[in-house]
Design a protein around this motif. Structure first.
Motif, short mmCIF file in Angstrom:
data_model
loop_
_atom_site.label_atom_id
_atom_site.label_comp_id
_atom_site.label_asym_id
_atom_site.label_seq_id
_atom_site.Cartn_x
_atom_site.Cartn_y
_atom_site.Cartn_z
N GLN A 8 0.83 -1.20 0.00
CA GLN A 8 0.00 0.00 0.00
C GLN A 8 0.87 1.25 0.00
O GLN A 8 2.04 1.23 0.42
N TRP A 97 -18.44 0.29 2.21
CA TRP A 97 -17.99 -0.91 1.50
C TRP A 97 -18.58 -0.95 0.11
O TRP A 97 -19.80 -0.80 -0.06
N TYR A 320 -10.99 -11.81 -1.34
CA TYR A 320 -11.89 -11.42 -2.43
C TYR A 320 -13.03 -12.44 -2.55
O TYR A 320 -14.20 -12.07 -2.72
N ASP A 323 -15.41 -11.78 0.18
CA ASP A 323 -16.29 -10.64 -0.10
C ASP A 323 -17.44 -11.02 -1.03
O ASP A 323 -18.58 -10.57 -0.83
N GLU A 346 -9.01 -1.34 12.32
CA GLU A 346 -9.73 -1.55 11.05
C GLU A 346 -10.96 -2.42 11.28
O GLU A 346 -12.04 -2.13 10.78
N ARG A 350 -15.02 -1.63 11.05
CA ARG A 350 -15.86 -2.36 10.11
C ARG A 350 -17.07 -3.01 10.77
O ARG A 350 -17.96 -3.54 10.09
N LYS A 403 -6.11 -10.23 5.84
CA LYS A 403 -6.57 -10.06 4.47
C LYS A 403 -7.53 -11.18 4.04
O LYS A 403 -8.28 -11.01 3.09
N THR A 407 -12.86 -7.15 2.77
CA THR A 407 -13.15 -5.77 3.17
C THR A 407 -14.60 -5.56 3.59
O THR A 407 -15.02 -4.43 3.83
N SER A 408 -15.37 -6.64 3.67
CA SER A 408 -16.81 -6.50 3.94
C SER A 408 -17.06 -6.11 5.40
O SER A 408 -16.20 -6.30 6.27
#
Length: 537
Positions: A8, A97, A320, A323, A346, A350, A403, A407-408
Protein backbone atom coordinates in the motif's frame (compact mmCIF):
# COMPACT_ATOMS: atom_id res chain seq x y z
CA UNK A 1 9.33 -9.95 -13.65
CA UNK A 2 8.81 -7.62 -10.69
CA UNK A 3 11.45 -8.02 -7.99
CA UNK A 4 9.85 -5.89 -5.26
CA UNK A 5 6.28 -5.04 -4.30
CA UNK A 6 4.92 -2.40 -1.96
CA UNK A 7 1.49 -3.43 -0.76
CA UNK A 8 0.00 0.00 0.00
CA UNK A 9 1.06 3.59 -0.63
CA UNK A 10 1.54 4.32 3.09
CA UNK A 11 4.10 1.51 3.48
CA UNK A 12 7.78 2.26 4.02
CA UNK A 13 8.91 -1.30 3.32
CA UNK A 14 8.66 -3.58 0.30
CA UNK A 15 8.57 -7.36 -0.12
CA UNK A 16 11.24 -9.14 -2.17
CA UNK A 17 9.50 -11.28 -4.80
CA UNK A 18 12.76 -13.02 -5.77
CA UNK A 19 16.13 -13.53 -4.12
CA UNK A 20 18.12 -10.28 -4.25
CA UNK A 21 21.92 -9.92 -4.11
CA UNK A 22 23.92 -7.45 -2.09
CA UNK A 23 24.79 -4.46 -4.25
CA UNK A 24 22.00 -5.12 -6.74
CA UNK A 25 20.50 -1.90 -8.09
CA UNK A 26 16.78 -1.66 -8.80
CA UNK A 27 14.48 0.99 -10.19
CA UNK A 28 11.55 1.16 -7.83
CA UNK A 29 8.80 3.79 -7.92
CA UNK A 30 10.97 6.00 -10.12
CA UNK A 31 13.93 5.90 -7.76
CA UNK A 32 17.14 3.87 -7.59
CA UNK A 33 17.30 1.41 -4.73
CA UNK A 34 20.52 -0.38 -3.80
CA UNK A 35 20.11 -3.72 -1.99
CA UNK A 36 22.48 -3.63 0.98
CA UNK A 37 22.38 -7.32 1.98
CA UNK A 38 21.64 -10.63 0.33
CA UNK A 39 17.87 -10.89 0.70
CA UNK A 40 15.78 -14.00 0.24
CA UNK A 41 12.40 -13.81 -1.47
CA UNK A 42 9.53 -13.03 0.95
CA UNK A 43 11.66 -10.83 3.22
CA UNK A 44 11.30 -7.06 3.60
CA UNK A 45 13.51 -4.20 2.42
CA UNK A 46 13.33 -0.72 3.93
CA UNK A 47 12.40 1.92 1.37
CA UNK A 48 13.58 4.76 3.61
CA UNK A 49 16.30 5.38 6.15
CA UNK A 50 15.01 4.43 9.60
CA UNK A 51 16.29 5.64 12.96
CA UNK A 52 15.81 3.74 16.24
CA UNK A 53 12.15 3.90 17.35
CA UNK A 54 10.93 4.91 13.89
CA UNK A 55 7.66 3.26 12.92
CA UNK A 56 7.47 0.61 10.21
CA UNK A 57 4.35 0.38 8.09
CA UNK A 58 3.10 -2.44 5.89
CA UNK A 59 -0.39 -3.13 4.53
CA UNK A 60 -1.03 0.49 5.48
CA UNK A 61 -0.78 -0.23 9.24
CA UNK A 62 1.88 -0.09 11.93
CA UNK A 63 3.66 -3.47 12.05
CA UNK A 64 6.83 -2.72 14.01
CA UNK A 65 9.46 -0.23 15.07
CA UNK A 66 13.15 -0.01 14.30
CA UNK A 67 15.43 -0.81 17.26
CA UNK A 68 18.63 0.02 15.37
CA UNK A 69 19.51 2.26 12.46
CA UNK A 70 18.35 0.75 9.15
CA UNK A 71 19.59 2.24 5.91
CA UNK A 72 17.45 2.61 2.83
CA UNK A 73 17.73 -0.74 1.01
CA UNK A 74 18.47 -2.52 4.28
CA UNK A 75 17.00 -5.89 5.27
CA UNK A 76 14.47 -6.05 8.10
CA UNK A 77 15.31 -8.77 10.64
CA UNK A 78 14.33 -9.89 14.14
CA UNK A 79 17.52 -8.11 15.27
CA UNK A 80 16.60 -4.64 14.02
CA UNK A 81 12.79 -4.66 14.23
CA UNK A 82 10.39 -5.22 17.12
CA UNK A 83 6.62 -5.81 17.21
CA UNK A 84 4.61 -2.61 17.55
CA UNK A 85 0.91 -1.78 17.16
CA UNK A 86 -1.35 1.18 17.71
CA UNK A 87 -3.64 1.11 20.77
CA UNK A 88 -7.37 0.81 20.08
CA UNK A 89 -10.03 2.21 22.38
CA UNK A 90 -13.14 2.67 20.31
CA UNK A 91 -14.64 2.85 16.85
CA UNK A 92 -13.25 5.92 15.14
CA UNK A 93 -15.18 5.91 11.87
CA UNK A 94 -17.74 3.97 9.87
CA UNK A 95 -16.26 2.20 6.87
CA UNK A 96 -18.17 2.22 3.60
CA UNK A 97 -17.99 -0.91 1.50
CA UNK A 98 -18.17 -1.35 -2.22
CA UNK A 99 -19.13 -4.97 -2.73
CA UNK A 100 -17.73 -6.89 -5.70
CA UNK A 101 -20.09 -7.62 -8.55
CA UNK A 102 -22.13 -10.76 -7.92
CA UNK A 103 -23.95 -10.81 -11.24
CA UNK A 104 -22.24 -14.03 -12.39
CA UNK A 105 -22.71 -15.67 -8.97
CA UNK A 106 -26.20 -14.74 -7.80
CA UNK A 107 -27.92 -17.70 -9.50
CA UNK A 108 -25.14 -20.21 -8.91
CA UNK A 109 -25.79 -23.21 -6.69
CA UNK A 110 -23.91 -26.08 -5.11
CA UNK A 111 -25.18 -29.60 -4.57
CA UNK A 112 -25.57 -30.03 -0.83
CA UNK A 113 -27.33 -32.00 1.90
CA UNK A 114 -30.38 -30.10 3.15
CA UNK A 115 -31.16 -30.27 6.88
CA UNK A 116 -34.51 -29.71 8.63
CA UNK A 117 -33.26 -26.46 10.22
CA UNK A 118 -32.57 -24.89 6.83
CA UNK A 119 -28.82 -25.39 6.87
CA UNK A 120 -27.12 -27.18 3.98
CA UNK A 121 -24.14 -29.46 4.33
CA UNK A 122 -21.26 -29.98 1.93
CA UNK A 123 -20.86 -33.47 3.43
CA UNK A 124 -23.20 -36.07 4.93
CA UNK A 125 -21.44 -37.50 7.98
CA UNK A 126 -22.44 -39.84 10.79
CA UNK A 127 -20.20 -38.86 13.68
CA UNK A 128 -18.98 -41.00 16.60
CA UNK A 129 -17.39 -39.24 19.58
CA UNK A 130 -16.86 -39.62 23.37
CA UNK A 131 -17.80 -37.19 26.10
CA UNK A 132 -14.66 -38.17 28.00
CA UNK A 133 -11.22 -39.53 27.12
CA UNK A 134 -12.00 -42.74 29.06
CA UNK A 135 -14.17 -43.78 26.10
CA UNK A 136 -11.47 -43.18 23.48
CA UNK A 137 -10.61 -46.87 23.32
CA UNK A 138 -14.21 -47.86 22.62
CA UNK A 139 -14.37 -45.20 19.90
CA UNK A 140 -11.17 -46.60 18.41
CA UNK A 141 -12.61 -50.13 18.51
CA UNK A 142 -15.75 -48.96 16.72
CA UNK A 143 -13.63 -47.08 14.21
CA UNK A 144 -11.61 -50.20 13.50
CA UNK A 145 -14.76 -52.31 13.13
CA UNK A 146 -16.59 -49.93 10.81
CA UNK A 147 -13.61 -48.94 8.71
CA UNK A 148 -12.36 -52.49 8.20
CA UNK A 149 -15.80 -53.78 7.40
CA UNK A 150 -16.62 -51.01 5.01
CA UNK A 151 -13.31 -51.65 3.26
CA UNK A 152 -14.27 -55.35 3.00
CA UNK A 153 -12.17 -57.12 5.59
CA UNK A 154 -12.79 -59.60 8.44
CA UNK A 155 -11.74 -59.28 12.06
CA UNK A 156 -13.67 -59.41 15.35
CA UNK A 157 -17.09 -60.74 16.32
CA UNK A 158 -18.37 -57.16 16.45
CA UNK A 159 -17.17 -56.70 12.90
CA UNK A 160 -18.92 -59.93 11.93
CA UNK A 161 -22.08 -58.56 13.55
CA UNK A 162 -21.89 -55.44 11.40
CA UNK A 163 -21.14 -57.60 8.37
CA UNK A 164 -24.28 -59.62 9.02
CA UNK A 165 -26.35 -56.47 9.46
CA UNK A 166 -25.05 -55.10 6.17
CA UNK A 167 -25.79 -58.34 4.33
CA UNK A 168 -29.17 -58.86 6.00
CA UNK A 169 -28.04 -62.28 7.19
CA UNK A 170 -29.47 -63.48 10.51
CA UNK A 171 -28.09 -67.03 10.41
CA UNK A 172 -24.98 -68.16 12.26
CA UNK A 173 -23.04 -68.68 9.04
CA UNK A 174 -22.31 -65.38 7.28
CA UNK A 175 -23.44 -64.99 3.70
CA UNK A 176 -21.11 -62.00 3.32
CA UNK A 177 -18.44 -63.83 1.32
CA UNK A 178 -16.50 -62.63 -1.70
CA UNK A 179 -16.34 -59.03 -0.47
CA UNK A 180 -19.65 -57.73 -1.91
CA UNK A 181 -21.77 -55.45 0.25
CA UNK A 182 -25.54 -55.86 0.16
CA UNK A 183 -26.05 -52.17 0.89
CA UNK A 184 -24.39 -49.22 -0.77
CA UNK A 185 -23.49 -46.48 1.71
CA UNK A 186 -22.44 -44.04 -0.98
CA UNK A 187 -24.29 -41.02 0.47
CA UNK A 188 -22.85 -41.19 3.98
CA UNK A 189 -19.42 -40.94 5.56
CA UNK A 190 -18.72 -42.40 8.98
CA UNK A 191 -16.23 -40.42 11.06
CA UNK A 192 -14.75 -40.77 14.53
CA UNK A 193 -13.43 -38.19 17.01
CA UNK A 194 -11.30 -38.75 20.10
CA UNK A 195 -9.95 -36.15 22.54
CA UNK A 196 -8.25 -35.82 25.93
CA UNK A 197 -10.97 -33.85 27.71
CA UNK A 198 -14.21 -34.38 29.59
CA UNK A 199 -12.74 -34.94 33.05
CA UNK A 200 -9.92 -33.63 35.21
CA UNK A 201 -8.88 -30.03 34.76
CA UNK A 202 -11.46 -27.41 35.61
CA UNK A 203 -15.20 -27.79 35.18
CA UNK A 204 -15.28 -24.91 32.69
CA UNK A 205 -13.11 -26.98 30.34
CA UNK A 206 -15.76 -29.69 30.25
CA UNK A 207 -18.56 -27.19 29.73
CA UNK A 208 -16.68 -25.62 26.83
CA UNK A 209 -16.02 -29.05 25.33
CA UNK A 210 -19.74 -29.84 25.60
CA UNK A 211 -20.56 -26.69 23.61
CA UNK A 212 -17.93 -27.52 21.01
CA UNK A 213 -19.25 -31.08 20.54
CA UNK A 214 -22.81 -29.74 20.40
CA UNK A 215 -21.64 -27.44 17.60
CA UNK A 216 -20.32 -30.45 15.70
CA UNK A 217 -23.71 -32.13 15.98
CA UNK A 218 -25.42 -28.91 14.87
CA UNK A 219 -23.01 -28.46 11.92
CA UNK A 220 -24.92 -28.96 8.63
CA UNK A 221 -22.37 -31.52 7.46
CA UNK A 222 -23.50 -33.93 10.21
CA UNK A 223 -26.55 -36.14 9.68
CA UNK A 224 -26.48 -37.60 13.18
CA UNK A 225 -24.18 -38.79 15.95
CA UNK A 226 -23.33 -41.66 18.25
CA UNK A 227 -22.08 -40.41 21.63
CA UNK A 228 -20.25 -42.48 24.25
CA UNK A 229 -20.16 -41.60 27.95
CA UNK A 230 -18.50 -43.40 30.85
CA UNK A 231 -20.87 -42.03 33.49
CA UNK A 232 -18.81 -40.50 36.29
CA UNK A 233 -16.91 -37.83 34.34
CA UNK A 234 -17.17 -34.03 34.63
CA UNK A 235 -18.83 -33.74 31.23
CA UNK A 236 -22.06 -35.42 32.22
CA UNK A 237 -24.66 -36.42 29.65
CA UNK A 238 -27.00 -33.77 31.06
CA UNK A 239 -24.37 -31.07 30.45
CA UNK A 240 -24.00 -32.19 26.84
CA UNK A 241 -27.78 -32.30 26.36
CA UNK A 242 -28.06 -28.79 27.81
CA UNK A 243 -25.40 -27.58 25.36
CA UNK A 244 -27.33 -29.20 22.50
CA UNK A 245 -30.58 -27.62 23.62
CA UNK A 246 -28.91 -24.24 23.96
CA UNK A 247 -27.55 -24.30 20.43
CA UNK A 248 -30.76 -25.76 18.96
CA UNK A 249 -33.75 -26.45 21.21
CA UNK A 250 -35.60 -28.02 18.27
CA UNK A 251 -32.77 -30.23 17.00
CA UNK A 252 -34.24 -32.83 14.65
CA UNK A 253 -31.11 -34.90 14.06
CA UNK A 254 -30.78 -38.35 15.63
CA UNK A 255 -28.29 -38.36 18.52
CA UNK A 256 -27.68 -41.78 20.12
CA UNK A 257 -26.11 -41.62 23.59
CA UNK A 258 -24.67 -44.61 25.46
CA UNK A 259 -23.32 -44.67 29.04
CA UNK A 260 -20.96 -47.54 29.76
CA UNK A 261 -21.48 -47.70 33.53
CA UNK A 262 -25.20 -48.28 32.91
CA UNK A 263 -24.76 -50.93 30.21
CA UNK A 264 -22.63 -53.66 31.75
CA UNK A 265 -20.05 -55.47 29.63
CA UNK A 266 -18.10 -53.91 26.80
CA UNK A 267 -19.39 -56.58 24.41
CA UNK A 268 -23.00 -55.79 25.26
CA UNK A 269 -22.43 -52.05 24.87
CA UNK A 270 -20.57 -52.36 21.55
CA UNK A 271 -23.12 -54.78 20.12
CA UNK A 272 -25.95 -52.39 21.04
CA UNK A 273 -24.13 -49.39 19.60
CA UNK A 274 -23.35 -51.18 16.35
CA UNK A 275 -26.93 -52.39 15.83
CA UNK A 276 -28.64 -49.11 16.62
CA UNK A 277 -26.08 -46.88 14.93
CA UNK A 278 -26.13 -48.96 11.77
CA UNK A 279 -29.90 -48.56 11.47
CA UNK A 280 -29.57 -44.80 11.87
CA UNK A 281 -26.70 -44.69 9.36
CA UNK A 282 -28.81 -46.54 6.78
CA UNK A 283 -31.53 -43.92 7.19
CA UNK A 284 -29.02 -41.06 6.89
CA UNK A 285 -27.65 -42.68 3.75
CA UNK A 286 -30.99 -41.96 2.12
CA UNK A 287 -30.29 -38.22 2.17
CA UNK A 288 -29.11 -37.07 -1.27
CA UNK A 289 -27.52 -33.91 -2.62
CA UNK A 290 -29.85 -31.22 -3.95
CA UNK A 291 -29.17 -27.72 -5.32
CA UNK A 292 -28.63 -24.95 -2.76
CA UNK A 293 -27.79 -21.25 -3.14
CA UNK A 294 -24.24 -20.13 -2.33
CA UNK A 295 -25.68 -18.19 0.62
CA UNK A 296 -25.85 -21.54 2.45
CA UNK A 297 -22.05 -21.72 2.58
CA UNK A 298 -20.39 -20.97 5.90
CA UNK A 299 -16.74 -20.64 4.93
CA UNK A 300 -14.06 -20.84 7.61
CA UNK A 301 -11.04 -18.64 6.85
CA UNK A 302 -7.81 -20.08 8.25
CA UNK A 303 -4.06 -19.82 7.69
CA UNK A 304 -1.10 -21.83 8.89
CA UNK A 305 2.53 -22.28 7.97
CA UNK A 306 2.36 -18.73 6.61
CA UNK A 307 5.18 -17.05 4.72
CA UNK A 308 6.10 -13.60 3.46
CA UNK A 309 3.93 -14.11 0.37
CA UNK A 310 0.76 -15.17 2.22
CA UNK A 311 -0.39 -11.60 2.78
CA UNK A 312 0.06 -10.54 -0.85
CA UNK A 313 -1.27 -13.58 -2.73
CA UNK A 314 -3.25 -16.33 -0.97
CA UNK A 315 -4.82 -14.24 1.80
CA UNK A 316 -6.09 -11.29 -0.27
CA UNK A 317 -7.30 -13.68 -2.99
CA UNK A 318 -9.24 -15.60 -0.35
CA UNK A 319 -10.43 -12.23 0.98
CA UNK A 320 -11.89 -11.42 -2.43
CA UNK A 321 -13.73 -14.77 -2.48
CA UNK A 322 -14.91 -13.99 1.06
CA UNK A 323 -16.29 -10.64 -0.10
CA UNK A 324 -18.22 -12.29 -2.93
CA UNK A 325 -19.71 -14.80 -0.48
CA UNK A 326 -20.64 -12.03 1.97
CA UNK A 327 -22.33 -10.08 -0.83
CA UNK A 328 -24.31 -13.22 -1.72
CA UNK A 329 -25.57 -13.61 1.85
CA UNK A 330 -23.18 -16.38 2.84
CA UNK A 331 -21.12 -16.43 6.02
CA UNK A 332 -17.34 -16.14 5.86
CA UNK A 333 -15.79 -16.67 9.32
CA UNK A 334 -12.45 -15.06 10.26
CA UNK A 335 -10.74 -16.62 13.29
CA UNK A 336 -7.28 -16.67 14.98
CA UNK A 337 -7.49 -13.61 17.24
CA UNK A 338 -3.73 -13.50 18.08
CA UNK A 339 -3.21 -13.01 14.35
CA UNK A 340 -5.48 -9.98 14.28
CA UNK A 341 -3.20 -8.08 16.67
CA UNK A 342 -2.36 -4.78 15.01
CA UNK A 343 -5.42 -4.58 12.76
CA UNK A 344 -7.98 -4.19 15.56
CA UNK A 345 -8.80 -0.61 14.61
CA UNK A 346 -9.73 -1.55 11.05
CA UNK A 347 -11.89 -4.44 12.23
CA UNK A 348 -13.59 -2.39 14.95
CA UNK A 349 -14.38 0.28 12.39
CA UNK A 350 -15.86 -2.36 10.11
CA UNK A 351 -18.26 -3.65 12.80
CA UNK A 352 -21.85 -2.85 11.86
CA UNK A 353 -22.94 -2.73 15.51
CA UNK A 354 -21.15 -0.70 18.18
CA UNK A 355 -21.64 -3.57 20.63
CA UNK A 356 -19.75 -5.98 18.38
CA UNK A 357 -16.83 -3.57 18.16
CA UNK A 358 -16.69 -3.33 21.95
CA UNK A 359 -16.98 -7.09 22.28
CA UNK A 360 -14.15 -7.67 19.80
CA UNK A 361 -11.85 -5.37 21.77
CA UNK A 362 -12.83 -7.02 25.07
CA UNK A 363 -12.21 -10.52 23.73
CA UNK A 364 -8.82 -9.44 22.36
CA UNK A 365 -7.91 -7.76 25.68
CA UNK A 366 -8.95 -10.73 27.81
CA UNK A 367 -7.15 -13.18 25.54
CA UNK A 368 -3.90 -11.20 25.51
CA UNK A 369 -4.08 -10.71 29.28
CA UNK A 370 -4.38 -14.47 29.83
CA UNK A 371 -1.39 -15.02 27.56
CA UNK A 372 0.69 -12.40 29.42
CA UNK A 373 -0.29 -13.96 32.75
CA UNK A 374 1.09 -17.24 31.42
CA UNK A 375 4.44 -15.54 30.76
CA UNK A 376 4.06 -14.97 27.03
CA UNK A 377 2.47 -12.41 24.70
CA UNK A 378 0.98 -11.95 21.25
CA UNK A 379 4.37 -10.62 20.11
CA UNK A 380 5.71 -14.17 20.49
CA UNK A 381 3.21 -15.57 18.00
CA UNK A 382 5.36 -15.89 14.84
CA UNK A 383 6.78 -19.41 14.64
CA UNK A 384 10.36 -20.17 13.60
CA UNK A 385 9.01 -21.12 10.17
CA UNK A 386 7.15 -17.80 9.88
CA UNK A 387 10.27 -15.83 10.79
CA UNK A 388 12.51 -17.79 8.44
CA UNK A 389 10.16 -16.92 5.57
CA UNK A 390 9.81 -13.22 6.25
CA UNK A 391 7.16 -12.74 8.97
CA UNK A 392 9.32 -11.22 11.69
CA UNK A 393 6.69 -9.56 13.94
CA UNK A 394 3.24 -10.62 15.05
CA UNK A 395 1.77 -7.37 13.70
CA UNK A 396 3.34 -8.02 10.29
CA UNK A 397 1.94 -11.56 10.32
CA UNK A 398 -1.46 -10.31 11.51
CA UNK A 399 -1.77 -7.56 8.92
CA UNK A 400 -1.33 -10.17 6.19
CA UNK A 401 -3.48 -12.80 7.91
CA UNK A 402 -6.42 -10.40 8.25
CA UNK A 403 -6.57 -10.06 4.47
CA UNK A 404 -8.43 -13.40 4.44
CA UNK A 405 -11.46 -11.51 5.75
CA UNK A 406 -11.61 -9.21 2.73
CA UNK A 407 -13.15 -5.77 3.17
CA UNK A 408 -16.81 -6.50 3.94
CA UNK A 409 -18.58 -5.23 7.09
CA UNK A 410 -18.29 -7.32 10.26
CA UNK A 411 -21.82 -8.52 11.00
CA UNK A 412 -21.11 -10.49 14.21
CA UNK A 413 -18.36 -11.09 16.78
CA UNK A 414 -18.46 -14.51 18.45
CA UNK A 415 -16.59 -16.13 21.30
CA UNK A 416 -15.22 -19.67 21.02
CA UNK A 417 -18.01 -22.31 20.55
CA UNK A 418 -20.68 -19.71 19.73
CA UNK A 419 -22.55 -20.68 16.57
CA UNK A 420 -22.70 -18.59 13.40
CA UNK A 421 -26.24 -17.49 12.61
CA UNK A 422 -25.80 -14.19 10.77
CA UNK A 423 -24.98 -13.81 7.07
CA UNK A 424 -21.92 -11.73 6.26
CA UNK A 425 -18.45 -11.67 7.83
CA UNK A 426 -18.26 -13.15 11.34
CA UNK A 427 -15.25 -12.81 13.66
CA UNK A 428 -14.68 -15.90 15.83
CA UNK A 429 -12.33 -15.94 18.81
CA UNK A 430 -9.94 -18.88 18.42
CA UNK A 431 -6.21 -19.34 18.94
CA UNK A 432 -3.76 -19.14 16.06
CA UNK A 433 -2.90 -22.82 16.44
CA UNK A 434 -3.90 -24.39 13.12
CA UNK A 435 -5.80 -27.43 14.35
CA UNK A 436 -7.38 -25.79 17.40
CA UNK A 437 -8.62 -22.92 15.26
CA UNK A 438 -9.93 -25.17 12.47
CA UNK A 439 -11.63 -27.33 15.10
CA UNK A 440 -13.31 -24.21 16.50
CA UNK A 441 -14.41 -22.93 13.09
CA UNK A 442 -16.21 -26.18 12.31
CA UNK A 443 -17.74 -26.26 15.80
CA UNK A 444 -19.23 -22.84 15.07
CA UNK A 445 -20.87 -24.06 11.88
CA UNK A 446 -18.33 -23.80 9.05
CA UNK A 447 -19.32 -26.35 6.39
CA UNK A 448 -16.08 -25.79 4.44
CA UNK A 449 -12.71 -24.35 5.50
CA UNK A 450 -10.28 -22.43 3.27
CA UNK A 451 -6.74 -22.72 4.63
CA UNK A 452 -3.93 -20.58 3.20
CA UNK A 453 -0.32 -21.63 3.65
CA UNK A 454 3.10 -20.60 2.44
CA UNK A 455 5.11 -23.43 3.97
CA UNK A 456 2.65 -26.34 3.74
CA UNK A 457 0.51 -28.13 6.32
CA UNK A 458 -1.59 -31.31 6.13
CA UNK A 459 -4.32 -30.16 8.55
CA UNK A 460 -7.82 -31.51 7.94
CA UNK A 461 -11.08 -32.00 9.83
CA UNK A 462 -13.37 -35.01 10.43
CA UNK A 463 -16.56 -33.43 9.09
CA UNK A 464 -15.67 -30.42 6.91
CA UNK A 465 -13.50 -30.25 3.78
CA UNK A 466 -10.33 -28.22 4.40
CA UNK A 467 -8.86 -26.75 1.21
CA UNK A 468 -5.18 -25.76 1.21
CA UNK A 469 -4.33 -22.63 -0.75
CA UNK A 470 -0.62 -22.16 -1.51
CA UNK A 471 0.79 -18.64 -1.47
CA UNK A 472 3.49 -19.61 -3.97
CA UNK A 473 3.89 -22.05 -6.85
CA UNK A 474 7.10 -23.54 -5.46
CA UNK A 475 5.15 -24.94 -2.52
CA UNK A 476 2.33 -26.19 -4.77
CA UNK A 477 4.84 -28.04 -6.93
CA UNK A 478 6.80 -29.43 -3.98
CA UNK A 479 3.78 -30.66 -1.98
CA UNK A 480 1.06 -31.42 -4.55
CA UNK A 481 -0.49 -34.06 -2.31
CA UNK A 482 -1.66 -31.46 0.24
CA UNK A 483 -2.21 -28.33 -1.88
CA UNK A 484 -5.60 -27.84 -3.53
CA UNK A 485 -5.18 -24.36 -5.03
CA UNK A 486 -2.07 -22.45 -6.16
CA UNK A 487 -2.15 -18.63 -5.97
CA UNK A 488 1.44 -18.24 -7.15
CA UNK A 489 0.14 -16.61 -10.31
CA UNK A 490 -0.48 -13.48 -8.23
CA UNK A 491 3.23 -13.32 -7.30
CA UNK A 492 4.36 -13.82 -10.90
CA UNK A 493 1.91 -11.18 -12.11
CA UNK A 494 0.00 -13.63 -14.32
CA UNK A 495 -3.24 -13.22 -12.33
CA UNK A 496 -4.93 -10.46 -10.41
CA UNK A 497 -6.28 -10.81 -6.87
CA UNK A 498 -9.85 -10.73 -8.18
CA UNK A 499 -9.18 -13.38 -10.85
CA UNK A 500 -7.60 -15.64 -8.27
CA UNK A 501 -10.42 -15.02 -5.82
CA UNK A 502 -12.98 -16.08 -8.40
CA UNK A 503 -10.97 -19.23 -9.14
CA UNK A 504 -11.01 -20.05 -5.43
CA UNK A 505 -14.79 -19.69 -5.25
CA UNK A 506 -15.27 -21.88 -8.34
CA UNK A 507 -13.16 -24.56 -6.67
CA UNK A 508 -15.16 -24.23 -3.45
CA UNK A 509 -18.40 -24.87 -5.35
CA UNK A 510 -16.99 -28.08 -6.84
CA UNK A 511 -15.78 -29.37 -3.49
CA UNK A 512 -19.03 -28.37 -1.77
CA UNK A 513 -20.92 -30.30 -4.45
CA UNK A 514 -18.85 -33.45 -4.03
CA UNK A 515 -17.27 -33.15 -7.48
CA UNK A 516 -13.74 -32.78 -6.06
CA UNK A 517 -12.33 -34.37 -2.91
CA UNK A 518 -10.07 -32.12 -0.84
CA UNK A 519 -6.47 -33.24 -0.51
CA UNK A 520 -6.84 -33.39 3.29
CA UNK A 521 -9.76 -35.82 2.91
CA UNK A 522 -7.78 -37.88 0.41
CA UNK A 523 -5.04 -38.20 3.03
CA UNK A 524 -7.55 -39.09 5.78
CA UNK A 525 -6.49 -36.01 7.75
CA UNK A 526 -9.16 -35.88 10.48
CA UNK A 527 -7.66 -33.52 13.07
CA UNK A 528 -9.63 -32.50 16.16
CA UNK A 529 -8.08 -30.57 19.06
CA UNK A 530 -10.30 -28.56 21.44
CA UNK A 531 -8.86 -25.28 22.75
CA UNK A 532 -8.11 -24.85 26.44
CA UNK A 533 -8.44 -21.12 26.99
CA UNK A 534 -5.26 -19.21 27.73
CA UNK A 535 -2.92 -22.04 26.81
CA UNK A 536 -2.49 -21.58 23.05
CA UNK A 537 -1.42 -18.78 20.75
Amino acid sequence: MRKLIKVQNEDNVAVALVDLKQGEKLRFEGDELVILENTKAKHKISLVELQPNDNIYMYGVLVGRAVTHIDKGGLLTVGNVKHQTNPVKEKTTSVSWTAPSIEKWKDRTFMGYHRPDGQVGTENVWLFFPLVFCENRNIEVLKDIFEKELSISKVSKQQQLLRDLISGNTADVPVYEGGQKAINLENIKIKFITHQGGCGGIRQDSETLAKLLAGYVKNPNVAGATVLSLGCQNLQVDIFKKALSSIDPDLEKPVLIYEQQQMGTVDHMLNTIIKESFEAIKTANGIERRPAPLSKLKMGLECGGSDGFSGISANPALGYASDILAALGGSPILSEFPELCGVEQELVNRCVNEEDGQRFMQLMHDYEKSVVNAGSGFDMNPSPGNIKDGLITDAMKSAGAAKKGGTSPVEAVLDYTEYVTKPGLNLLCTPGNDVESTTGLVGSGANIVLFTTGLGTPTGNPIAPVLKIASNSTLAERMPDIIDIDTGGVISGEKSISEMGEEILEYVIKVASGEIVSKADSLGQDDFIPWKRGVSL
